[in-house]
Design a protein around this motif. Structure first.
Motif, PDB file in Angstrom:
ATOM      1  N   LEU A 147       0.434  -1.342   0.410  1.00 46.69           N
ATOM      2  CA  LEU A 147      -0.111  -0.020   0.032  1.00 46.69           C
ATOM      3  C   LEU A 147       1.033   1.079  -0.241  1.00 46.69           C
ATOM      4  O   LEU A 147       0.490   2.317  -0.622  1.00 46.69           O
ATOM      5  N   VAL A 148       2.230   1.257   0.932  1.00 50.62           N
ATOM      6  CA  VAL A 148       2.886   2.401   1.152  1.00 50.62           C
ATOM      7  C   VAL A 148       3.310   2.706  -0.793  1.00 50.62           C
ATOM      8  O   VAL A 148       3.202   3.992  -1.438  1.00 50.62           O
ATOM      9  N   VAL A 158      12.655  -5.056  -5.117  1.00 45.78           N
ATOM     10  CA  VAL A 158      13.677  -4.556  -4.766  1.00 45.78           C
ATOM     11  C   VAL A 158      13.185  -4.198  -3.164  1.00 45.78           C
ATOM     12  O   VAL A 158      15.068  -4.046  -2.164  1.00 45.78           O
ATOM     13  N   LEU A 159      12.748  -4.729  -2.000  1.00 44.60           N
ATOM     14  CA  LEU A 159      12.784  -4.571  -0.874  1.00 44.60           C
ATOM     15  C   LEU A 159      12.096  -6.166  -0.566  1.00 44.60           C
ATOM     16  O   LEU A 159      11.685  -6.241   0.508  1.00 44.60           O
ATOM     17  N   ARG A 160      12.511  -6.844  -1.504  1.00 46.91           N
ATOM     18  CA  ARG A 160      12.931  -8.569  -1.272  1.00 46.91           C
ATOM     19  C   ARG A 160      12.845  -9.126   0.924  1.00 46.91           C
ATOM     20  O   ARG A 160      14.260  -8.496   1.064  1.00 46.91           O
ATOM     21  N   GLU A 161      12.606  -9.781   1.093  1.00 44.30           N
ATOM     22  CA  GLU A 161      13.004 -10.218   2.478  1.00 44.30           C
ATOM     23  C   GLU A 161      14.694 -10.829   2.211  1.00 44.30           C
ATOM     24  O   GLU A 161      15.165 -10.704   3.587  1.00 44.30           O
ATOM     25  N   GLN A 162      14.716 -11.159   1.361  1.00 44.62           N
ATOM     26  CA  GLN A 162      15.724 -12.097   1.216  1.00 44.62           C
ATOM     27  C   GLN A 162      17.026 -11.239   1.077  1.00 44.62           C
ATOM     28  O   GLN A 162      18.192 -10.920   1.213  1.00 44.62           O
ATOM     29  N   LEU A 163      16.738  -9.536   0.301  1.00 41.14           N
ATOM     30  CA  LEU A 163      18.164  -8.763   0.804  1.00 41.14           C
ATOM     31  C   LEU A 163      17.840  -7.845   1.802  1.00 41.14           C
ATOM     32  O   LEU A 163      18.887  -7.332   2.088  1.00 41.14           O
ATOM     33  N   VAL A 164      16.619  -7.439   1.904  1.00 39.48           N
ATOM     34  CA  VAL A 164      16.311  -6.510   3.432  1.00 39.48           C
ATOM     35  C   VAL A 164      15.287  -6.837   4.378  1.00 39.48           C
ATOM     36  O   VAL A 164      14.902  -8.736   4.681  1.00 39.48           O
ATOM     37  N   ASP A 165      16.255  -6.963   5.455  1.00 36.57           N
ATOM     38  CA  ASP A 165      16.304  -7.491   6.614  1.00 36.57           C
ATOM     39  C   ASP A 165      13.753  -6.524   7.918  1.00 36.57           C
ATOM     40  O   ASP A 165      14.486  -6.039   6.675  1.00 36.57           O
ATOM     41  N   LYS A 166      13.761  -8.191   8.194  1.00 38.24           N
ATOM     42  CA  LYS A 166      12.748  -7.607   8.298  1.00 38.24           C
ATOM     43  C   LYS A 166      12.447  -6.161   9.162  1.00 38.24           C
ATOM     44  O   LYS A 166      12.075  -5.265   9.544  1.00 38.24           O
ATOM     45  N   SER A 167      13.722  -6.041   9.964  1.00 37.52           N
ATOM     46  CA  SER A 167      13.610  -4.162  10.378  1.00 37.52           C
ATOM     47  C   SER A 167      13.990  -3.433   9.920  1.00 37.52           C
ATOM     48  O   SER A 167      13.331  -2.638  10.201  1.00 37.52           O
ATOM     49  N   LEU A 168      14.641  -4.030   9.138  1.00 36.16           N
ATOM     50  CA  LEU A 168      14.722  -2.207   7.581  1.00 36.16           C
ATOM     51  C   LEU A 168      14.147  -2.064   7.703  1.00 36.16           C
ATOM     52  O   LEU A 168      13.474  -1.234   7.245  1.00 36.16           O
ATOM     53  N   ARG A 169      12.705  -3.168   7.022  1.00 33.08           N
ATOM     54  CA  ARG A 169      11.719  -2.707   6.347  1.00 33.08           C
ATOM     55  C   ARG A 169      10.662  -2.309   6.564  1.00 33.08           C
ATOM     56  O   ARG A 169       9.687  -0.717   6.948  1.00 33.08           O
ATOM     57  N   PHE A 204      12.003   1.850   7.243  1.00 36.62           N
ATOM     58  CA  PHE A 204      11.453   2.051   5.757  1.00 36.62           C
ATOM     59  C   PHE A 204       9.935   3.071   6.539  1.00 36.62           C
ATOM     60  O   PHE A 204       9.399   4.057   6.121  1.00 36.62           O
ATOM     61  N   GLN A 205       9.120   1.532   6.693  1.00 31.27           N
ATOM     62  CA  GLN A 205       7.974   1.779   6.833  1.00 31.27           C
ATOM     63  C   GLN A 205       7.332   3.271   7.694  1.00 31.27           C
ATOM     64  O   GLN A 205       6.268   4.550   7.672  1.00 31.27           O
ATOM     65  N   LYS A 206       7.966   3.218   8.670  1.00 29.82           N
ATOM     66  CA  LYS A 206       8.263   4.093   9.925  1.00 29.82           C
ATOM     67  C   LYS A 206       8.640   5.734   9.738  1.00 29.82           C
ATOM     68  O   LYS A 206       8.033   6.264   9.504  1.00 29.82           O
ATOM     69  N   ALA A 207      10.050   5.334   8.467  1.00 31.13           N
ATOM     70  CA  ALA A 207       9.896   6.859   8.127  1.00 31.13           C
ATOM     71  C   ALA A 207       9.343   7.608   7.140  1.00 31.13           C
ATOM     72  O   ALA A 207       9.173   9.462   6.540  1.00 31.13           O
ATOM     73  N   VAL A 208       8.434   6.478   5.964  1.00 35.84           N
ATOM     74  CA  VAL A 208       6.848   7.050   5.505  1.00 35.84           C
ATOM     75  C   VAL A 208       5.721   7.721   6.267  1.00 35.84           C
ATOM     76  O   VAL A 208       5.454   8.208   6.093  1.00 35.84           O
ATOM     77  N   ALA A 209       5.658   6.933   7.303  1.00 35.22           N
ATOM     78  CA  ALA A 209       4.520   7.168   8.263  1.00 35.22           C
ATOM     79  C   ALA A 209       4.545   8.732   9.108  1.00 35.22           C
ATOM     80  O   ALA A 209       3.608   9.671   9.147  1.00 35.22           O
ATOM     81  N   MET A 210       5.710   8.592   9.213  1.00 33.28           N
ATOM     82  CA  MET A 210       6.238   9.780  10.229  1.00 33.28           C
ATOM     83  C   MET A 210       7.072  11.461   9.318  1.00 33.28           C
ATOM     84  O   MET A 210       7.096  11.848   9.758  1.00 33.28           O
ATOM     85  N   VAL A 211       6.205  11.309   8.102  1.00 37.89           N
ATOM     86  CA  VAL A 211       7.266  12.838   7.000  1.00 37.89           C
ATOM     87  C   VAL A 211       6.706  14.012   8.119  1.00 37.89           C
ATOM     88  O   VAL A 211       7.506  14.700   7.369  1.00 37.89           O
ATOM     89  N   ASP A 212       5.218  13.891   8.370  1.00 36.62           N
ATOM     90  CA  ASP A 212       5.333  15.050   9.197  1.00 36.62           C
ATOM     91  C   ASP A 212       5.554  16.008  10.538  1.00 36.62           C
ATOM     92  O   ASP A 212       5.961  16.454  10.942  1.00 36.62           O
ATOM     93  N   CYS A 271      13.839   3.477  -2.403  1.00 42.69           N
ATOM     94  CA  CYS A 271      13.093   4.127  -1.124  1.00 42.69           C
ATOM     95  C   CYS A 271      12.958   5.444  -0.327  1.00 42.69           C
ATOM     96  O   CYS A 271      12.244   6.500  -0.278  1.00 42.69           O
ATOM     97  N   LEU A 272      14.036   6.572  -1.072  1.00 40.52           N
ATOM     98  CA  LEU A 272      14.328   7.865  -0.707  1.00 40.52           C
ATOM     99  C   LEU A 272      13.221   8.677  -1.921  1.00 40.52           C
ATOM    100  O   LEU A 272      13.157   9.242  -1.306  1.00 40.52           O
TER     101      LEU A 272
END
Length: 574
Positions: A3-4, A156-167, A170-178, A215-216
């Motif tokens: 959804l993001v 791009v952000l499949r779990e084999q490449l990106v750890d769940k904590s990093l994902r 990323f979600q928090k960085a997008v959610a807190m743009v304000d 991501c950016l």
């Protein structure tokens, strides 16, 4: 997560956004991109062309025609730029005449690409048209926002490449743009986690850069929709530095994989510029010619808040100007002064910096010695502009006058401390003992002295020389120099490296300090060994120093001053 990405794709513009992201997505999914968007040349309906495997595992040529947002009736067949017209151009011109010989025997898939959905009012028209044109080895595919969002998550952000904590970061960085600070902290955790790898190949490093790039982009688009792009701007500066630290070994190489890495880094820099244009170009620079407008816009009654914000802004403006001149200068290994820069953007920015200072006099009173890096960036940029070197001298003179006045009146003179809590209560006491403790060292005063004695009318340099002799005997005048350990720490934001050159004399003509600096810089090679210098990307060094709060090393700007002093001496002889 999907959804993001879905919301992000729907918000992308067609030019310089969706068509910029798609090639990187295709590369990461294993496609070979053979044609990217271009400006000024007719593309006959094809924005991006790539070769890859289709769902039936057969190698095909994919031709993408891109539109923004949802596909409406007007977007489909309501104007000369509509999607149906683009597809007709592909069928009538591109396929018969523009397909490279190496791919002429491949089946062709024309991809209708848009960030949103096909609206119901036009769904039947699209289906009927594509059904009629599916023949002779040509078929159609629909790459809508939902489909591409799934590709981004899985590719791009499949779990084999990106750890769940990093994902999650990323979600928090997008959610807190304000909340720019919180968003930046989460994004920093993501980027440092992606870059903290060992023994990677160039292609793996290119993958990391593309992950960061996507991501950016997502954070930027969400922040743009929220009306607050401060977080993505700070993230984009960090991204450039960490990406440079990751790929500096690839830049001097000429292999295909290294060139792929270089191209990915260039896209990150261009995205940084795009975010700069959105933040400063649209929201700040149009108001720099209004008295106190930017100061009031900070929205705080605290002089500390206004001071820190405006010095941050002018530092960012100067760094952007340095990038402008670096791009135009081509092969210049170090900053060079010219009268004839073919860069109207830099000329306009120099004028806007002068207007900002003139209309916001708080920029004449630095509160912390660490702000010497912002002042240094401004002085270098204006000096490089040639015709604006007098403005650089005037700025140095004005800062000297205000700073000395603040020191003598026990007001907010520059302190050696830079943390917010210390600045809030500074000065706590109006005593000579306290003042001496707050001014034990300075990189600001010697910087101002050298510029004032080079470009000023002499009054400011003489005034500072007399002041330093009488009242700054306790202060160690110093500059930061790169050390053998700087290359591995500088781009990471670490300050615990390099060396300090102290005991610099403050004189009216500045010659003793110039000779001392020239001798010291000539005797060491650490500065030349910095990858940002040896590989000709010196604006990266300026960004790294400003990001870490380190004074700009004299090796970077000493040539500018020596050249100006030589020209001034020649004029005096004539």
């Amino acid at each position: 997560m999907k959804l993001v990405f879905r919301q992000y794709l729907a918000s992308l513009k067609e030019r310089r956004e969706l068509d910029a992201v798609l090639p990187d997505l295709l590369s990461e999914l294993g496609y070979t991109v053979i044609s990217r968007p271009s400006v000024g040349t007719r593309q006959y309906g094809v924005d991006v062309a790539a070769v890859g495997l289709d769902a039936d595992d057969r190698r095909k040529l994919f031709l993408f025609s891109i539109k923004q947002g949802d596909l409406t009736r007007a977007d489909w067949d309501g104007s000369p730029q509509a999607l149906r017209g683009s597809i007709n151009d592909i069928l009538d011109v591109y396929i018969p005449t523009r397909v490279p010989e190496a791919y002429s025997k491949l089946e062709i898939v024309i991809c209708l690409c848009f960030g949103g959905d096909v609206q119901e009012a036009v769904r039947d028209n699209v289906t009927q048209f594509t059904r009629q044109q599916t023949k002779n080895g040509v078929s159609f595919a629909e790459w809508n926002g939902d489909y591409m969002a799934g590709l981004l998550v899985d590719g791009v952000l499949r779990e084999q490449l990106v750890d769940k904590s990093l994902r999650a970061s990323f979600q928090k960085a997008v959610a807190m743009v304000d909340e720019p600070q919180i968003a930046f902290e989460h994004f920093e955790r993501l980027v440092r986690g992606l870059c903290k790898v060992n023994d990677t190949t160039p292609r793996q490093r290119a993958t990391i850069l593309r992950q960061i790039y996507i991501c950016l982009w997502v954070q930027f688009v969400w922040a743009r929709d929220a009306g607050n792009v401060e977080g993505p701007y700070r993230a984009s500066e960090l991204v450039i530095l960490l990406a440079w630290n990751l790929i500096r070994v690839d830049v001097p190489k000429s292999t295909n994989a290294s060139e792929e890495v270089g191209s990915a880094f260039a896209e990150l820099v261009n995205l940084h510029f795009l975010i700069w244009d959105e933040l400063a170009g649209r929201k700040i620079l149009p108001f720099v010619d209004h008295e106190h407008a930017i100061s009031v816009a900070v929205g705080s009654a605290s002089a500390i808040d206004v001071n820190l914000k405006l010095f941050t802004l002018i530092g960012r403006m100067a760094i952007r100007g340095l990038w402008h001149l670096w791009l135009v200068g081509g092969g210049d290994r170090l900053p060079t002064a010219r009268e004839d820069w073919d860069c109207p953007e830099a000329s306009k920015l120099a004028q806007q910096i002068v207007q900002l200072v003139r209309n916001n006099p708080i920029l004449l009173t630095p509160f912390t010695d660490e702000q010497s890096v912002e002042i240094g960036c401004v002085l270098i940029f204006l000096t490089m502009m040639g015709g604006w070197s007098e403005a650089a001298g005037n700025y140095a003179d004005a800062v000297i006058e205000r700073t000395v006045c603040a020191f003598r009146s026990h007001s907010r003179y520059p302190t050696i401390y830079a943390d917010y809590r210390s600045l809030l209560v500074h000065p706590r006491e109006r005593t000579s003992e306290y003042r001496e403790g707050q001014t034990k060292g300075s990189s600001l005063y010697p910087l101002l002295s050298l510029w004032a004695s080079t470009f000023g009318e002499g009054v400011g340099a003489r005034f500072l020389s007399e002041f330093a002799e009488k009242e700054l005997g306790h202060c160690n005048m110093q500059f930061w120099l790169a050390g053998a350990d700087s290359e591995n720490l500088l781009y990471l934001g670490d300050r615990s490296h390099g060396a300090s050159l102290g005991g610099l004399p403050i004189t009216t003509d500045g010659e003793r300090a110039m000779r001392m600096l020239e001798e010291e810089c000539a005797s060491t090679t650490e500065f030349e060994n910095l990858s940002a210098i040896s590989l000709g990307h010196w604006p990266v060094l300026a960004m790294a120093c400003r990001h870490a709060g380190l004074p700009l090393p004299p090796d970077l700007w000493l040539g500018l001053l020596r050249e100006a002093r030589s020209a001034k001496a020649a004029d005096d002889e004539d």
